[in-house]
Enzyme design. Structure first.
Site, PDB file in Angstrom:
ATOM      1  N   HIS A   1      13.806 -40.148 -15.036  1.00 29.70           N
ATOM      2  CA  HIS A   1      12.340 -40.115 -14.972  1.00 29.70           C
ATOM      3  C   HIS A   1      11.753 -41.508 -15.239  1.00 29.70           C
ATOM      4  O   HIS A   1      10.960 -42.030 -14.452  1.00 29.70           O
ATOM      5  CB  HIS A   1      11.842 -39.106 -16.015  1.00 29.70           C
ATOM      6  CG  HIS A   1      10.356 -38.928 -16.040  1.00 29.70           C
ATOM      7  ND1 HIS A   1       9.740 -37.865 -15.413  1.00 29.70           N
ATOM      8  CD2 HIS A   1       9.359 -39.655 -16.599  1.00 29.70           C
ATOM      9  CE1 HIS A   1       8.426 -37.958 -15.593  1.00 29.70           C
ATOM     10  NE2 HIS A   1       8.167 -39.029 -16.321  1.00 29.70           N
ATOM     11  N   GLU A   2      12.163 -42.113 -16.355  1.00 27.91           N
ATOM     12  CA  GLU A   2      11.588 -43.412 -16.728  1.00 27.91           C
ATOM     13  C   GLU A   2      11.993 -44.524 -15.761  1.00 27.91           C
ATOM     14  O   GLU A   2      11.229 -45.436 -15.494  1.00 27.91           O
ATOM     15  CB  GLU A   2      11.965 -43.781 -18.176  1.00 27.91           C
ATOM     16  CG  GLU A   2      11.432 -42.823 -19.239  1.00 27.91           C
ATOM     17  CD  GLU A   2       9.923 -42.598 -19.176  1.00 27.91           C
ATOM     18  OE1 GLU A   2       9.193 -43.466 -18.668  1.00 27.91           O
ATOM     19  OE2 GLU A   2       9.467 -41.518 -19.630  1.00 27.91           O
TER      20      GLU A   2
ATOM     21  N   HIS B   1       9.150 -48.022  -9.559  1.00 29.60           N
ATOM     22  CA  HIS B   1       7.847 -47.982  -8.880  1.00 29.60           C
ATOM     23  C   HIS B   1       7.080 -49.268  -9.224  1.00 29.60           C
ATOM     24  O   HIS B   1       6.552 -49.967  -8.337  1.00 29.60           O
ATOM     25  CB  HIS B   1       7.063 -46.742  -9.336  1.00 29.60           C
ATOM     26  CG  HIS B   1       5.828 -46.461  -8.545  1.00 29.60           C
ATOM     27  ND1 HIS B   1       5.010 -45.378  -8.785  1.00 29.60           N
ATOM     28  CD2 HIS B   1       5.238 -47.123  -7.501  1.00 29.60           C
ATOM     29  CE1 HIS B   1       3.994 -45.383  -7.924  1.00 29.60           C
ATOM     30  NE2 HIS B   1       4.110 -46.440  -7.146  1.00 29.60           N
TER      31      HIS B   1
ATOM     32  N   HIS C   1       9.571 -44.511 -12.920  1.00 27.73           N
ATOM     33  CA  HIS C   1       8.371 -45.309 -13.238  1.00 27.73           C
ATOM     34  C   HIS C   1       8.674 -46.807 -13.108  1.00 27.73           C
ATOM     35  O   HIS C   1       7.911 -47.563 -12.504  1.00 27.73           O
ATOM     36  CB  HIS C   1       7.937 -45.060 -14.695  1.00 27.73           C
ATOM     37  CG  HIS C   1       7.251 -43.760 -14.921  1.00 27.73           C
ATOM     38  ND1 HIS C   1       6.159 -43.342 -14.193  1.00 27.73           N
ATOM     39  CD2 HIS C   1       7.471 -42.776 -15.838  1.00 27.73           C
ATOM     40  CE1 HIS C   1       5.753 -42.157 -14.634  1.00 27.73           C
ATOM     41  NE2 HIS C   1       6.536 -41.796 -15.631  1.00 27.73           N
TER      42      HIS C   1
END
Length: 600
Positions: free
Chosen positions: A391-392, A398, A395
């Site tokens: 998940h991190e 991105h 981020h």
């Protein structure tokens, strides 16, 4: 084998390969001090632009100077907050974080005249500036300013609204103090009959307890406590709604909902489409509730059974090194370029891995333009931590792609887009794990984990979003809502969402009183839209391969260079239609089908 120590190490005892490299931001404290002094001096220079922002030359010079100062400010602040978070008890970095924050406030004041001064120009002049070749790097900034113009007031009115700002914080602050500081819950008995403390933190753990008595007690005790304070909390929530209505009317918005969506330029239809698409998909959630009831082997499924384990705890011990390897394998569909950046990030000091004394809890990705992103973890050797890593890193990559492909001003993506990349990574990892799983128990464990993400992130957050919409609409129409009205609205939504196979216990009517997000109004819908967009992306990537990956990387590289809806649309996810939500629901339905087959 698990590598976690029995007691928390001090920060100085953490191996350097498990620490992020903050020297990539500033070589040492002296370098930070020098840039701090430089920025402090530069802030005075903004006065030279005041009263002159009417032609493209002076506006261009002002914007360039603003970018130069803002970038340094960002790097100063990020450095202090990362240092502070790695050891919150360290007084040097407590003080430095305060110093960094103060400088941000001073900078905000120094630059505050820029937007109102440009907006004092008439529309024809603004249109000329938007089309000016010398300002092409600032076109989107100027378009945004012009769009905001209708809701910017006179200088005197803006000054007055700024003064109201402190008062406006009151509902949220009062609720925060009540909920976090003053509210104490009675003890309950655990499965062995011992008295144990019920807290915000332990509540969900009690709901995950295999013992139904423990779950029921925790559930009834927490809501009975909130019920005693329902008049006070009802008053604080109503005050927050009235504050929103005040601002919406002062700034000439037709409704609070439109005001809250305006910042990201999201049409109200996006919000309504989400609610409609979820309503038409409620039978799938009802089917999941039916399956839950069957798997738990109970005559009645209660609200406090929603977090109870459906399979005996399936232990997955995954060390950090294994987690990195499995995440990289799961993200292979994203192609070589993505995997190379991911591999570099694992080796180049982006990540702070393990818990240490004084380290901030949770996980996040943060960073400053011009330097790679940073990721804070508190890794435990389990499935949850592996998903947190995926998940991190979503981020972080991105941000990396946005920064590499956009100028400073256009690199920052909106909150509406923020959860898409992180959740896409989780969806791809889940698909990989499910395909690889050979043991039925493992498969069921993974399916349950994923199905509950749909339930909590899409359905539950949409139910919250619907509650907010009803409460605001009724108040805007002139109704006064009592705490019991709030409870009735909330209870009825629970009945509608959970369906006929669920016993909707009356206690749940008080849940609205413990949701802090209701003080950050019309925010939670972004969790549901983000999750839906991510599920749609992952489905396209897995079904189509290269062309979908190309579109998706285009999305990551776009940053905040256009409106969020347009960026997603160009990448193949049209959130202005209900289709991405429906697509996510078809994935959810397929999960339920797999679970039903395994259960037979």
């Amino acid at each position: 084998m698990s590598t976690m120590p029995k007691t928390l190490p001090k920060r100085s005892e953490v191996a350097s390969e498990h620490q992020w490299k903050l020297t990539d931001l500033f070589a040492d404290q002296e370098s930070w001090d020098n840039v701090y002094d430089e920025v402090k001096g530069q802030l005075k220079k903004f006065e030279e632009f005041r009263g002159k922002l009417s032609d493209e030359e002076s506006i261009g010079a002002c914007f360039r100077f603003e970018d130069e100062v803002s970038l340094k400010l960002e790097q100063l602040y990020v450095y202090t907050h990362l240092y502070h978070d790695q050891d919150t008890a360290n007084p040097t970095y407590q003080a430095l974080t305060q110093k960094g924050r103060k400088l941000l406030v001073e900078a905000g004041e120094a630059m505050s005249f820029i937007t109102p001064e440009i907006l004092s120009l008439d529309d024809a002049q603004l249109d000329q500036l938007i089309e000016a070749e010398s300002l092409k790097d600032y076109r989107f900034t100027l378009q945004e300013m012009k769009r905001e113009k209708a809701h910017v007031l006179t200088q005197a009115e803006e000054a007055l609204l700024a003064q109201v700002g402190n008062l406006a914080q009151a509902p949220q602050n009062i609720f925060g103090m009540l909920n976090n500081a003053d509210l104490k819950f009675p003890n309950i008995k655990d499965e062995n009959g011992n008295e144990v403390e019920l807290t915000h933190g332990s509540y969900i753990q009690f709901l995950e307890n295999p013992n139904v008595e423990v779950r029921r007690q925790a559930f009834q005790t927490i809501y009975a406590t909130y019920a005693k304070l329902k008049n006070t909390i009802g008053a604080s929530l109503t005050a927050n709604v009235n504050k929103n209505i005040f601002y919406a009317r002062a700034r000439k918005y037709p409704s609070v909902l439109e005001m809250k969506l305006y910042g990201d330029n999201i049409p109200v239809s996006v919000y309504d489409n989400l609610l409609d698409a979820i309503h038409e998909s409620l039978p799938i959630l009802h089917r999941y509730m039916r399956l839950r009831k069957k798997l738990m082997g109970v005559d009645e499924l209660h609200m406090y059974d929603l977090f109870a384990p459906l399979v005996e705890e399936f232990k997955m011990d995954i060390t950090y090194d294994e987690a990195k390897k499995i995440v990289a394998e799961g993200l292979q569909p994203l192609g070589e370029d993505y995997l190379k950046v991911l591999d570099d990030s694992f080796k180049s000091g982006w990540i702070d891995v393990y818990e240490n004394e004084g380290k901030r809890t949770g996980a996040y990705s943060s960073g400053a333009y011009g330097v790679h992103p940073y990721v804070l973890l508190n890794h435990k050797d389990n499935l949850n931590s592996m998903f947190t890593l995926a998940h991190e890193m979503g981020h972080a990559l991105h941000s990396y792609y946005s920064d590499e492909n956009q100028k400073y001003r256009d690199a920052q993506y909106t909150i509406f887009l923020a959860e898409v990349a992180s959740t896409t990574n989780e969806a791809l990892l889940m698909d990989y794990l499910l395909k690889k799983a050979t043991d039925n128990k493992e498969k069921m464990y993974l399916l349950t984990y994923y199905a509950d993400q749909f339930r909590t992130t899409v359905f539950r957050q949409t139910m919250f979003a619907e509650f907010e919409k009803i409460v605001h609409a009724r108040t805007e129409a002139g109704e006064s809502l009592t705490p019991q009205d709030l409870s009735n609205i909330y209870y009825d939504l629970n009945v509608q969402y959970h369906g006929p196979d669920m016993v909707v216990d009356r206690d749940i009517e008080m849940e609205w009183a413990r949701i802090p997000h209701f003080y950050n109004s019309f925010y939670v819908y972004k969790y549901a839209t983000g999750f839906s967009a991510a599920t749609s992306f992952s489905k396209q990537i897995l079904d189509e391969g290269a062309p979908a990956v190309e579109r998706y990387l285009g999305f990551l590289k776009s940053g905040g260079s256009d409106f969020s809806i347009n960026i997603l649309k160009q990448a193949g996810v049209d959130m202005s239609s209900p289709e991405p939500v429906r697509e996510a629901m078809s994935v959810f339905e397929a999960l339920i089908e797999q679970m039903e087959q395994l259960a037979n």
